[in-house]
Design a protein around this motif. Structure first.
Motif, PDB file in Angstrom:
ATOM      1  N   ASN A   1       0.823  -1.214   0.000  1.00 40.96           N
ATOM      2  CA  ASN A   1       0.000   0.000   0.000  1.00 40.96           C
ATOM      3  C   ASN A   1       0.852   1.258   0.000  1.00 40.96           C
ATOM      4  N   ASP A   2       2.035   1.136   0.597  1.00 43.03           N
ATOM      5  CA  ASP A   2       2.902   2.304   0.666  1.00 43.03           C
ATOM      6  C   ASP A   2       3.383   2.727  -0.714  1.00 43.03           C
ATOM      7  N   ALA A   3       3.428   1.780  -1.647  1.00 42.27           N
ATOM      8  CA  ALA A   3       3.914   2.105  -2.985  1.00 42.27           C
ATOM      9  C   ALA A   3       2.946   3.036  -3.718  1.00 42.27           C
TER      10      ALA A   3
ATOM     11  N   SER B   1       8.758   7.205   0.552  1.00 43.26           N
ATOM     12  CA  SER B   1      10.173   7.496   0.757  1.00 43.26           C
ATOM     13  C   SER B   1      10.645   6.657   1.927  1.00 43.26           C
ATOM     14  N   PRO B   2      11.440   5.641   1.683  1.00 38.67           N
ATOM     15  CA  PRO B   2      11.905   4.779   2.778  1.00 38.67           C
ATOM     16  C   PRO B   2      12.593   5.556   3.881  1.00 38.67           C
ATOM     17  N   ASP B   3      13.355   6.584   3.497  1.00 37.53           N
ATOM     18  CA  ASP B   3      14.057   7.370   4.512  1.00 37.53           C
ATOM     19  C   ASP B   3      13.072   8.035   5.456  1.00 37.53           C
ATOM     20  N   PHE B   4      12.076   8.668   4.850  1.00 42.82           N
ATOM     21  CA  PHE B   4      11.064   9.351   5.651  1.00 42.82           C
ATOM     22  C   PHE B   4      10.316   8.349   6.527  1.00 42.82           C
TER      23      PHE B   4
ATOM     24  N   PRO C   1      14.796   0.225   3.101  1.00 44.00           N
ATOM     25  CA  PRO C   1      13.890  -0.926   3.059  1.00 44.00           C
ATOM     26  C   PRO C   1      13.088  -0.924   1.759  1.00 44.00           C
ATOM     27  N   VAL C   2      12.622  -2.088   1.381  1.00 40.29           N
ATOM     28  CA  VAL C   2      11.778  -2.215   0.187  1.00 40.29           C
ATOM     29  C   VAL C   2      10.477  -2.895   0.596  1.00 40.29           C
ATOM     30  N   ILE C   3       9.516  -2.853  -0.297  1.00 34.93           N
ATOM     31  CA  ILE C   3       8.208  -3.444   0.004  1.00 34.93           C
ATOM     32  C   ILE C   3       8.365  -4.908   0.381  1.00 34.93           C
ATOM     33  N   GLY C   4       7.727  -5.270   1.461  1.00 36.38           N
ATOM     34  CA  GLY C   4       7.815  -6.643   1.950  1.00 36.38           C
ATOM     35  C   GLY C   4       8.742  -6.778   3.143  1.00 36.38           C
ATOM     36  N   ASP C   5       9.582  -5.782   3.355  1.00 38.24           N
ATOM     37  CA  ASP C   5      10.495  -5.855   4.503  1.00 38.24           C
ATOM     38  C   ASP C   5       9.737  -5.655   5.806  1.00 38.24           C
ATOM     39  N   CYS C   6      10.169  -6.372   6.811  1.00 37.39           N
ATOM     40  CA  CYS C   6       9.651  -6.167   8.161  1.00 37.39           C
ATOM     41  C   CYS C   6      10.806  -5.605   8.984  1.00 37.39           C
ATOM     42  N   VAL C   7      10.705  -4.346   9.307  1.00 37.72           N
ATOM     43  CA  VAL C   7      11.810  -3.652   9.965  1.00 37.72           C
ATOM     44  C   VAL C   7      11.600  -3.680  11.473  1.00 37.72           C
ATOM     45  N   ALA C   8      12.618  -4.123  12.180  1.00 41.06           N
ATOM     46  CA  ALA C   8      12.570  -4.119  13.651  1.00 41.06           C
ATOM     47  C   ALA C   8      13.242  -2.851  14.152  1.00 41.06           C
ATOM     48  N   LEU C   9      12.539  -2.115  14.986  1.00 38.06           N
ATOM     49  CA  LEU C   9      13.066  -0.858  15.507  1.00 38.06           C
ATOM     50  C   LEU C   9      13.377  -1.003  16.989  1.00 38.06           C
ATOM     51  N   ARG C  10      14.447  -0.380  17.405  1.00 37.32           N
ATOM     52  CA  ARG C  10      14.748  -0.321  18.833  1.00 37.32           C
ATOM     53  C   ARG C  10      15.044   1.137  19.167  1.00 37.32           C
ATOM     54  N   VAL C  11      14.329   1.658  20.121  1.00 40.03           N
ATOM     55  CA  VAL C  11      14.482   3.061  20.509  1.00 40.03           C
ATOM     56  C   VAL C  11      14.905   3.115  21.965  1.00 40.03           C
ATOM     57  N   LYS C  12      15.983   3.828  22.230  1.00 39.62           N
ATOM     58  CA  LYS C  12      16.512   3.914  23.595  1.00 39.62           C
ATOM     59  C   LYS C  12      16.502   5.372  24.045  1.00 39.62           C
ATOM     60  N   ALA C  13      15.971   5.608  25.230  1.00 40.96           N
ATOM     61  CA  ALA C  13      15.964   6.962  25.776  1.00 40.96           C
ATOM     62  C   ALA C  13      17.371   7.328  26.231  1.00 40.96           C
ATOM     63  N   LEU C  14      17.868   8.462  25.748  1.00 39.17           N
ATOM     64  CA  LEU C  14      19.210   8.898  26.139  1.00 39.17           C
ATOM     65  C   LEU C  14      19.161   9.836  27.335  1.00 39.17           C
ATOM     66  N   THR C  15      18.365  10.883  27.194  1.00 41.85           N
ATOM     67  CA  THR C  15      18.276  11.849  28.291  1.00 41.85           C
ATOM     68  C   THR C  15      17.093  12.773  28.070  1.00 41.85           C
ATOM     69  N   SER C  16      16.772  13.538  29.077  1.00 45.28           N
ATOM     70  CA  SER C  16      15.715  14.543  28.981  1.00 45.28           C
ATOM     71  C   SER C  16      16.182  15.805  29.680  1.00 45.28           C
ATOM     72  N   LEU C  17      15.713  16.922  29.184  1.00 49.39           N
ATOM     73  CA  LEU C  17      15.954  18.195  29.862  1.00 49.39           C
ATOM     74  C   LEU C  17      14.692  19.018  29.690  1.00 49.39           C
ATOM     75  N   GLY C  18      14.038  19.315  30.817  1.00 48.36           N
ATOM     76  CA  GLY C  18      12.752  20.004  30.722  1.00 48.36           C
ATOM     77  C   GLY C  18      11.787  19.139  29.930  1.00 48.36           C
TER      78      GLY C  18
END
Lengths: 92, 130
Positions: free
Chosen positions: B37-39, B44-47, B83-100
């Motif tokens: 559907n994304d096609a 834009s894979p980057d976006f 990535p291309v259509i059909g790829d299943c991308v695994a994401l890992r997000v790590k909190a680094l720090t916060s200020l305010g």
């Protein structure tokens, strides 16, 4: 590390981490304001300084008021790092 | 509807993540299925990748209170393999720090345990940008 060496390291870290293209460590004065009226850094740059303090010196800072107070200039930042970093590092 | 779907304000077609795990102490995992559907859109894979990273980070920063957030900065964004259509991308997000009200995260995207992209993201609540 002496306070002077620390100031130099902080300047180099700022130039590298904040991607200053037209500025080198030599161009930053010790007492030059980092934010308004000086280098004109913004709040996202301040967050980068927080990350730098944590990764380079093991110093955590979460309080905005504390950051505002200690991030005024390279000189105040160096004094803060010197005060907060572990004693063993100071000796080295 | 699962809890992460309730917490995430983005709806299809703006929902870039297909799943988000329960946030741990300082990290969260998510998946992004690159569908055919994304096609149909100007895909834009980057976006798409950075948006998926931001949505996962948003759940960590604001999900518990079901508050909206906004992406205010992207640093060190690097895509080694789009990535291309059909790829299943695994994401890992790590909190680094916060200020305010600014929150900094480090995110990586993997396909089959191979890193394909990474970025450092900064999020804030609405009106909390610099």
């Amino acid at each position: 590390m002496t306070n002077e060496q620390l100031r130099r390291k902080l300047k180099e870290q700022l130039v590298e981490r904040l991607n200053f293209e037209d500025l080198s460590a030599d161009d930053i004065e010790d007492d030059e304001p980092l934010f308004a009226g000086g280098l004109e850094l913004d709040s996202i740059d301040a967050l980068e300084i927080v990350v730098m303090l944590e990764s380079e010196f093991g110093i955590k800072i979460r309080n905005e008021e504390s950051a505002r107070q200690h991030f005024r200039s390279i000189a105040t930042l160096a004094d803060f790092v010197e005060e907060r970093r572990p004693q063993t590092e100071k000796a080295g | 509807m699962t809890s992460w779907q309730k917490e995430l304000p983005h709806q299809i077609p703006f929902r870039a993540v297909s799943s988000i795990g329960s946030p741990e102490e300082d990290s969260v995992t998510a998946g992004s299925l690159i569908s055919a559907n994304d096609a149909g859109r100007d895909f834009s894979p980057d976006f798409w990748l950075v948006e998926a990273m931001a949505q996962a980070a948003g759940r960590m920063a604001f999900g518990a209170d079901a508050l909206p957030g906004q992406l205010v900065a992207i640093d060190r964004y690097s895509v080694e393999q789009p990535p291309v259509i059909g790829d299943c991308v695994a994401l890992r997000v790590k909190a680094l720090t916060s200020l305010g009200n600014l929150h900094r995260f480090e995110a990586t995207a993997m396909i089959d345990d191979v890193q394909i992209a990474s970025a450092t993201l900064t999020l804030s609540p609405p009106g909390g940008s610099p």
